[in-house]
Design an enzyme around this catalytic site. Structure first.
Site, short mmCIF file in Angstrom:
data_model
loop_
_atom_site.label_atom_id
_atom_site.label_comp_id
_atom_site.label_asym_id
_atom_site.label_seq_id
_atom_site.Cartn_x
_atom_site.Cartn_y
_atom_site.Cartn_z
N HIS A 322 0.81 -1.22 0.00
CA HIS A 322 0.00 0.00 0.00
C HIS A 322 0.84 1.26 0.00
O HIS A 322 0.34 2.33 -0.40
CB HIS A 322 -0.93 0.01 1.21
CG HIS A 322 -2.14 -0.86 1.05
ND1 HIS A 322 -2.13 -2.21 1.34
CD2 HIS A 322 -3.40 -0.58 0.60
CE1 HIS A 322 -3.34 -2.72 1.10
NE2 HIS A 322 -4.11 -1.76 0.65
N GLY A 323 2.06 1.19 0.44
CA GLY A 323 2.89 2.38 0.43
C GLY A 323 4.20 2.19 1.15
O GLY A 323 4.34 1.31 2.01
#
Length: 497
Positions: A322-323
């Site tokens: 996700h990041g």
């Protein structure tokens, strides 16, 4: 270009659909590919070249893997080569800045000079189209789908614009037949329009209204308990309506073109365990992680310790996907820990009765996880947690009140009322037909649930409301378009991933 923009609604979409239905079936996939590249290039033309290279690379690798035979040593070598380059591309663009910053923070403690590189811009949608490409070559290796020789079909699959920027994560094996033949009917088109409008209203009317409130609460230097809980609850609603709204629009656009995509959300906030939550939230990603990461690590076939290890690794990597931030890693670890504990306790992943205490406990775990997910860094997350559990200051601070409007309060109440109503209806009337992505992986999905007595009242209420649904939907959609025109920009939260 984004769905929630005037240029998409009034220029790109009507132009594309007009050309799509005017041209013959033979050229529709080519037109879809060209339109998708235009859609992507609207953001940056230069990254379109990277997109095309990834597509051609995986098309060629797929042919090599297919020619080598199912699960042969040669096929495995080609597969590893393909996956290695895909992950190298994703790692360079998504994690280099994070890696360098983390390394600099470490060496700074020893008084050394930081390592300086130019900031690397993250291409939008790269996580989604890389994952889809990897799933294709793995499926070819496993024999789940034959390697396609139709470059246009494969390129259109990777680039198809409804899901290009923020998912759902599609699989070629699910859509290959639809690229060869798909039906186009007025009823299907109308269904797509309805679904698109529903998603648009979710995004513009609810998520965008809550967004300033969320940003304000998470930016407070000294939030009270009320400020922190308000921000956490508002973000919980904002994220769901933003991302599920995008998924609704993507599914609706697919229907307009004759495609039928799999559902990506099934009322996740009605879940009574984290295992059930991951059956209902971002289904395309959770099942991807199950089938291509968890199973590849060994799944639950290597004993209890290995199973828990695989669950944790899957969720840690899912969080990192996700990041590039420690907040996402810890968020993944948080969910992995709960999945492992629920598996050890034998928690039912598809409960047949609604237990309010289990629901409250699960919802609390989810909310606490979203605080990490939303925070810019660990310091912000710690500040929010400290305020949430200070058990004091249960009134909004002066600064908290300054960021709150009557419209936001009304929107938050409506959002949670809708989540409760439709969530309970979904729980009592529809079985969970897909397998759990993690804790119950490799096990059969839950059986159909009987309809409880209270569900009939909810069902009657929803049935009665259908007489007003279409005119109300059209009215809200028009109002959402007007609201969109009044605001400058309406990005989707999952664009950053």
């Amino acid at each position: 270009m984004v769905f929630s923009s005037n240029v998409f609604l009034f220029l790109f979409l009507p132009t594309f659909l007009g050309l799509y239905y005017l041209c013959g079936a033979r050229y529709r996939n080519l037109l879809l590919l060209i339109a998708s590249y235009v859609f992507y290039a609207w953001w940056r033309v230069d990254f379109l070249a990277l997109f095309a290279v990834v597509t051609l690379w995986n098309y060629w690798i797929g042919l090599k893997v297919g020619a080598a035979g199912v699960r042969t040593r040669s096929a495995r070598h080609w597969l590893l080569l393909g996956v290695a380059l895909d992950l190298a591309i994703l790692g360079y663009f998504k994690y280099t800045n994070f890696g360098v910053d983390s390394f600099n923070a470490l060496i700074a403690t020893f008084g050394l000079q930081p390592f300086v590189i130019s900031h690397i811009l993250l291409p939008i949608g790269i996580s989604f189209y890389v994952f889809e490409s990897i799933s294709y070559i793995i499926d070819v290796y496993r024999g789940d789908t034959p390697a396609t020789h139709r470059l246009i079909d494969f390129a259109a699959f990777v680039a198809i614009f409804p899901h290009l920027i923020a998912g759902p994560v599609l699989r070629f094996r699910d859509l290959a037949g639809q690229f060869h033949h798909r039906t186009h009917t007025l009823d299907k088109f109308a269904e797509g329009c309805t679904r698109f409008m529903q998603g648009f209203i979710k995004k513009v009317f609810i998520a965008d209204t809550l967004a300033p409130l969320v940003s304000h609460c998470f930016a407070l230097e000294n939030p009270s308990a009320a400020d922190a809980w308000l921000g956490a609850l508002a973000y919980t609603a904002q994220l769901y309506f933003d991302f599920s709204g995008y998924s609704d629009m993507a599914i609706g656009l697919g229907l307009m073109m004759g495609f039928r995509f799999l559902e990506n959300f099934k009322q996740p906030y009605i879940s009574q365990s984290i295992t059930e939550f991951w059956r209902r939230w971002h289904i395309s990603l959770s099942t991807w992680l199950r089938d291509y990461l968890y199973v590849s690590l060994g799944g639950n076939r290597g004993g209890t310790v290995s199973t828990y290890r695989n669950l944790m690794l899957t969720m840690l990597l899912g969080g990192l996907w996700h990041g590039a931030n420690f907040t996402f890693v810890l968020w993944g670890a948080w969910h992995g820990l709960w999945l492992a504990m629920e598996r050890a306790l034998g928690v039912d992943a598809a409960p047949q009765r609604f237990n309010p205490l289990k629901w409250v406990a699960t919802f609390l775990v989810v909310i606490l996880g979203w605080v990490l997910f939303r925070s810019e860094n660990l310091q912000v997350a710690a500040r929010m947690y400290q305020a949430m559990f200070s058990f004091g200051g249960w009134q909004l601070s002066e600064f908290g009140q300054a960021g709150l409007t009557d419209l936001q309060v009304a929107t938050l109440v409506i959002a949670y009322a809708g989540l409760a109503l439709f969530g309970l209806h979904d729980f009592y009337s529809k079985p969970l037909a897909h397998a759990a992505p993690k804790a119950a992986v490799d096990e059969p999905a839950g059986e159909a649930m009987p309809v409880a007595a209270g569900a009939s009242r909810v069902g009657r209420l929803l049935a009665w409301s259908t007489t007003l649904q279409r005119p109300l939907l059209l009215l809200l959609f028009c109002a959402s378009v007007l609201k969109l025109s009044a605001q400058s920009y309406s990005p989707f939260l999952y664009f950053q991933f």
